[in-house]
Design a protein around this motif. Structure first.
Motif, PDB file in Angstrom:
ATOM      1  N   LEU A  77       0.837  -1.206   0.000  1.00  0.00           N
ATOM      2  CA  LEU A  77       0.000   0.000   0.000  1.00  0.00           C
ATOM      3  C   LEU A  77       0.869   1.253   0.000  1.00  0.00           C
ATOM      4  CD1 LEU A  77      -2.802  -1.080   2.519  1.00  0.00           C
ATOM      5  CD2 LEU A  77      -2.991  -0.885   0.030  1.00  0.00           C
ATOM      6  N   VAL A  78       1.951   1.228   0.770  1.00  0.00           N
ATOM      7  CA  VAL A  78       2.882   2.362   0.784  1.00  0.00           C
ATOM      8  C   VAL A  78       3.550   2.495  -0.583  1.00  0.00           C
ATOM      9  CG1 VAL A  78       5.048   3.223   1.771  1.00  0.00           C
ATOM     10  CG2 VAL A  78       3.254   2.320   3.285  1.00  0.00           C
ATOM     11  N   ARG A  79       4.016   1.384  -1.128  1.00  0.00           N
ATOM     12  CA  ARG A  79       4.668   1.388  -2.442  1.00  0.00           C
ATOM     13  C   ARG A  79       3.742   1.989  -3.507  1.00  0.00           C
ATOM     14  NH1 ARG A  79       4.630  -4.238  -4.904  1.00  0.00           N
ATOM     15  NH2 ARG A  79       2.540  -3.491  -5.333  1.00  0.00           N
ATOM     16  N   ASP A  80       2.438   1.641  -3.421  1.00  0.00           N
ATOM     17  CA  ASP A  80       1.466   2.076  -4.427  1.00  0.00           C
ATOM     18  C   ASP A  80       0.889   3.461  -4.138  1.00  0.00           C
ATOM     19  OD1 ASP A  80       1.942  -0.376  -5.584  1.00  0.00           O
ATOM     20  OD2 ASP A  80       0.077  -1.296  -4.849  1.00  0.00           O
ATOM     21  N   GLY A  81       1.333   4.101  -3.060  1.00  0.00           N
ATOM     22  CA  GLY A  81       0.872   5.447  -2.739  1.00  0.00           C
ATOM     23  C   GLY A  81      -0.511   5.505  -2.114  1.00  0.00           C
ATOM     24  N   LEU A  82      -1.013   4.393  -1.632  1.00  0.00           N
ATOM     25  CA  LEU A  82      -2.358   4.358  -1.038  1.00  0.00           C
ATOM     26  C   LEU A  82      -2.319   4.551   0.474  1.00  0.00           C
ATOM     27  CD1 LEU A  82      -3.745   1.403  -3.164  1.00  0.00           C
ATOM     28  CD2 LEU A  82      -4.007   3.859  -3.570  1.00  0.00           C
ATOM     29  N   ALA A  83      -1.152   4.315   1.063  1.00  0.00           N
ATOM     30  CA  ALA A  83      -0.923   4.555   2.489  1.00  0.00           C
ATOM     31  C   ALA A  83       0.486   5.101   2.613  1.00  0.00           C
ATOM     32  CB  ALA A  83      -1.067   3.257   3.288  1.00  0.00           C
ATOM     33  N   GLU A  84       0.772   5.696   3.752  1.00  0.00           N
ATOM     34  CA  GLU A  84       2.124   6.185   3.981  1.00  0.00           C
ATOM     35  C   GLU A  84       2.480   6.011   5.446  1.00  0.00           C
ATOM     36  OE1 GLU A  84       1.915  10.155   2.503  1.00  0.00           O
ATOM     37  OE2 GLU A  84       0.866  10.920   4.258  1.00  0.00           O
ATOM     38  N   VAL A  85       3.761   5.997   5.698  1.00  0.00           N
ATOM     39  CA  VAL A  85       4.249   5.884   7.066  1.00  0.00           C
ATOM     40  C   VAL A  85       4.133   7.262   7.698  1.00  0.00           C
ATOM     41  CG1 VAL A  85       6.257   5.411   8.511  1.00  0.00           C
ATOM     42  CG2 VAL A  85       5.792   3.973   6.503  1.00  0.00           C
ATOM     43  N   GLU A  86       3.415   7.319   8.820  1.00  0.00           N
ATOM     44  CA  GLU A  86       3.269   8.591   9.533  1.00  0.00           C
ATOM     45  C   GLU A  86       4.385   8.777  10.548  1.00  0.00           C
ATOM     46  OE1 GLU A  86      -0.077  10.144  12.443  1.00  0.00           O
ATOM     47  OE2 GLU A  86      -0.539  10.523  10.330  1.00  0.00           O
ATOM     48  N   GLY A  87       4.956   7.671  10.991  1.00  0.00           N
ATOM     49  CA  GLY A  87       6.041   7.760  11.956  1.00  0.00           C
ATOM     50  C   GLY A  87       6.228   6.431  12.650  1.00  0.00           C
ATOM     51  N   THR A  88       7.105   6.427  13.598  1.00  0.00           N
ATOM     52  CA  THR A  88       7.331   5.228  14.404  1.00  0.00           C
ATOM     53  C   THR A  88       7.342   5.630  15.871  1.00  0.00           C
ATOM     54  OG1 THR A  88       9.722   5.484  14.242  1.00  0.00           O
ATOM     55  CG2 THR A  88       8.676   4.043  12.625  1.00  0.00           C
ATOM     56  N   ASP A  89       7.007   4.684  16.717  1.00  0.00           N
ATOM     57  CA  ASP A  89       7.101   4.899  18.153  1.00  0.00           C
ATOM     58  C   ASP A  89       7.432   3.577  18.802  1.00  0.00           C
ATOM     59  OD1 ASP A  89       4.671   3.399  18.723  1.00  0.00           O
ATOM     60  OD2 ASP A  89       3.514   5.171  18.202  1.00  0.00           O
ATOM     61  N   SER A  90       7.779   3.627  20.068  1.00  0.00           N
ATOM     62  CA  SER A  90       8.126   2.374  20.728  1.00  0.00           C
ATOM     63  C   SER A  90       7.306   2.157  21.994  1.00  0.00           C
ATOM     64  CB  SER A  90       9.618   2.325  21.053  1.00  0.00           C
ATOM     65  OG  SER A  90       9.936   3.356  21.954  1.00  0.00           O
ATOM     66  N   ASP A  91       6.770   3.183  22.581  1.00  0.00           N
ATOM     67  CA  ASP A  91       5.964   3.053  23.805  1.00  0.00           C
ATOM     68  C   ASP A  91       6.622   2.108  24.808  1.00  0.00           C
ATOM     69  OD1 ASP A  91       4.017   4.822  22.909  1.00  0.00           O
ATOM     70  OD2 ASP A  91       2.795   3.224  22.026  1.00  0.00           O
ATOM     71  N   GLY A  92       7.929   2.172  24.917  1.00  0.00           N
ATOM     72  CA  GLY A  92       8.642   1.324  25.857  1.00  0.00           C
ATOM     73  C   GLY A  92       8.887  -0.095  25.365  1.00  0.00           C
ATOM     74  N   GLY A  93       8.401  -0.430  24.195  1.00  0.00           N
ATOM     75  CA  GLY A  93       8.580  -1.771  23.639  1.00  0.00           C
ATOM     76  C   GLY A  93       9.321  -1.684  22.315  1.00  0.00           C
ATOM     77  N   PRO A  94       9.118  -2.674  21.461  1.00  0.00           N
ATOM     78  CA  PRO A  94       9.767  -2.635  20.150  1.00  0.00           C
ATOM     79  C   PRO A  94       9.219  -1.479  19.309  1.00  0.00           C
ATOM     80  CG  PRO A  94       8.314  -4.537  20.338  1.00  0.00           C
ATOM     81  CD  PRO A  94       8.317  -3.853  21.662  1.00  0.00           C
ATOM     82  N   GLU A  95      10.030  -1.032  18.375  1.00  0.00           N
ATOM     83  CA  GLU A  95       9.615   0.057  17.501  1.00  0.00           C
ATOM     84  C   GLU A  95       8.443  -0.388  16.632  1.00  0.00           C
ATOM     85  OE1 GLU A  95      11.892   1.892  13.962  1.00  0.00           O
ATOM     86  OE2 GLU A  95      12.513   3.020  15.764  1.00  0.00           O
ATOM     87  N   ARG A  96       7.430   0.472  16.553  1.00  0.00           N
ATOM     88  CA  ARG A  96       6.249   0.161  15.736  1.00  0.00           C
ATOM     89  C   ARG A  96       6.024   1.282  14.741  1.00  0.00           C
ATOM     90  NH1 ARG A  96       1.398  -1.777  19.414  1.00  0.00           N
ATOM     91  NH2 ARG A  96       0.887   0.388  19.095  1.00  0.00           N
ATOM     92  N   THR A  97       5.651   0.882  13.527  1.00  0.00           N
ATOM     93  CA  THR A  97       5.417   1.846  12.449  1.00  0.00           C
ATOM     94  C   THR A  97       3.938   2.200  12.414  1.00  0.00           C
ATOM     95  OG1 THR A  97       7.227   0.871  11.203  1.00  0.00           O
ATOM     96  CG2 THR A  97       5.667   2.242   9.972  1.00  0.00           C
ATOM     97  N   LEU A  98       3.677   3.489  12.294  1.00  0.00           N
ATOM     98  CA  LEU A  98       2.306   3.983  12.226  1.00  0.00           C
ATOM     99  C   LEU A  98       1.985   4.306  10.767  1.00  0.00           C
ATOM    100  CD1 LEU A  98       0.002   4.746  14.207  1.00  0.00           C
ATOM    101  CD2 LEU A  98       0.898   7.084  14.160  1.00  0.00           C
ATOM    102  N   TYR A  99       0.907   3.730  10.242  1.00  0.00           N
ATOM    103  CA  TYR A  99       0.498   3.923   8.848  1.00  0.00           C
ATOM    104  C   TYR A  99      -0.755   4.779   8.798  1.00  0.00           C
ATOM    105  CZ  TYR A  99       3.637   0.017   7.970  1.00  0.00           C
ATOM    106  OH  TYR A  99       4.727  -0.795   7.900  1.00  0.00           O
ATOM    107  N   ARG A 100      -0.840   5.594   7.754  1.00  0.00           N
ATOM    108  CA  ARG A 100      -2.059   6.374   7.540  1.00  0.00           C
ATOM    109  C   ARG A 100      -2.460   6.311   6.077  1.00  0.00           C
ATOM    110  NH1 ARG A 100      -2.606  11.272   5.524  1.00  0.00           N
ATOM    111  NH2 ARG A 100      -0.782  12.410   4.824  1.00  0.00           N
ATOM    112  N   LEU A 101      -3.725   6.529   5.837  1.00  0.00           N
ATOM    113  CA  LEU A 101      -4.302   6.504   4.501  1.00  0.00           C
ATOM    114  C   LEU A 101      -3.922   7.783   3.749  1.00  0.00           C
ATOM    115  CD1 LEU A 101      -6.326   4.612   3.053  1.00  0.00           C
ATOM    116  CD2 LEU A 101      -8.147   6.034   3.932  1.00  0.00           C
ATOM    117  N   THR A 102      -3.635   7.659   2.479  1.00  0.00           N
ATOM    118  CA  THR A 102      -3.420   8.848   1.639  1.00  0.00           C
ATOM    119  C   THR A 102      -4.746   9.197   0.966  1.00  0.00           C
ATOM    120  OG1 THR A 102      -2.864   7.545  -0.317  1.00  0.00           O
ATOM    121  CG2 THR A 102      -1.018   8.174   1.162  1.00  0.00           C
ATOM    122  N   GLU A 103      -4.775  10.328   0.279  1.00  0.00           N
ATOM    123  CA  GLU A 103      -5.990  10.699  -0.462  1.00  0.00           C
ATOM    124  C   GLU A 103      -6.286   9.660  -1.542  1.00  0.00           C
ATOM    125  OE1 GLU A 103      -6.264  14.751  -1.862  1.00  0.00           O
ATOM    126  OE2 GLU A 103      -5.332  15.496  -0.015  1.00  0.00           O
TER     127      GLU A 103
END
Length: 177
Positions: free
Chosen positions: A47-73
């Motif tokens: 979805l990211v490759r096709d431009g339908l979603a994008e990575v908004e950021g990453t966080d870890s909240d004290g655990g492993p790093e997690r990627t946050l995805y969001r919808l594109t237009e």
């Protein structure tokens, strides 16, 4: 069911981690095969490759790093288009029950016994689904998916009844061929 479009639909509600998308999928589609985490992350990468979603950021909240995805237009438009399209009825019968009955007739098996056993299995599953959807606190997704499955099982049962009534004729036709 299109995993791609279901994940896009789940992203409509806002940015999410893959883990949360998998959990929400399994909650909203309780009668569907649960998604594997690998399938979720592979689909998100596409979805990211096709431009339908994008990575908004990453966080870890004290655990492993997690990627946050969001919808594109573009993703929002694609899921809206997909959801608005009529799904064409299946052009061919691909049901395994049908195939087993035909093979039983062709191989001098016992299609009547198979239909009887299959009927019992369907009835048991219908009882399970009815209990599931009428359980106290059953959520809407559970009720809707159980109703969908119950209607398909009912259609199978009607086909089994019709086929059972035609077995003598079908067997004679196969013997003549």
């Amino acid at each position: 069911m299109s995993t791609r479009h279901v994940l896009l639909g789940l992203l409509v509600g806002g940015p999410s981690h893959g883990y949360d998308l998998k959990r929400r999928h399994d909650e909203h589609f309780p009668q569907a095969r649960p998604l594997a985490y690998g399938q979720v992350y592979t689909t998100l990468q596409r979805l990211v490759r096709d431009g339908l979603a994008e990575v908004e950021g990453t966080d870890s909240d004290g655990g492993p790093e997690r990627t946050l995805y969001r919808l594109t237009e573009d993703g929002s438009r694609e899921v809206a288009t997909w959801a608005g399209q009529v799904t064409p009825p299946a052009p061919f019968v691909t049901n395994e029950i049908f195939a087993k009955v035909v093979v039983a007739i062709l191989t001098d098996g016992d299609p009547a016994a198979h239909l009887l056993a299959q009927r019992a299995a369907h009835m048991e599953r219908m009882r399970e689904l009815t209990a599931l959807k009428t359980a106290p606190g059953a959520d809407l997704a559970t009720v809707l998916s159980a109703d969908y499955a119950l209607n398909h099982l009912d259609a199978d049962l009607r086909w089994m009844t019709t086929t059972q009534a035609r077995l003598t004729t079908l067997t004679v036709e196969v013997e003549r061929a």
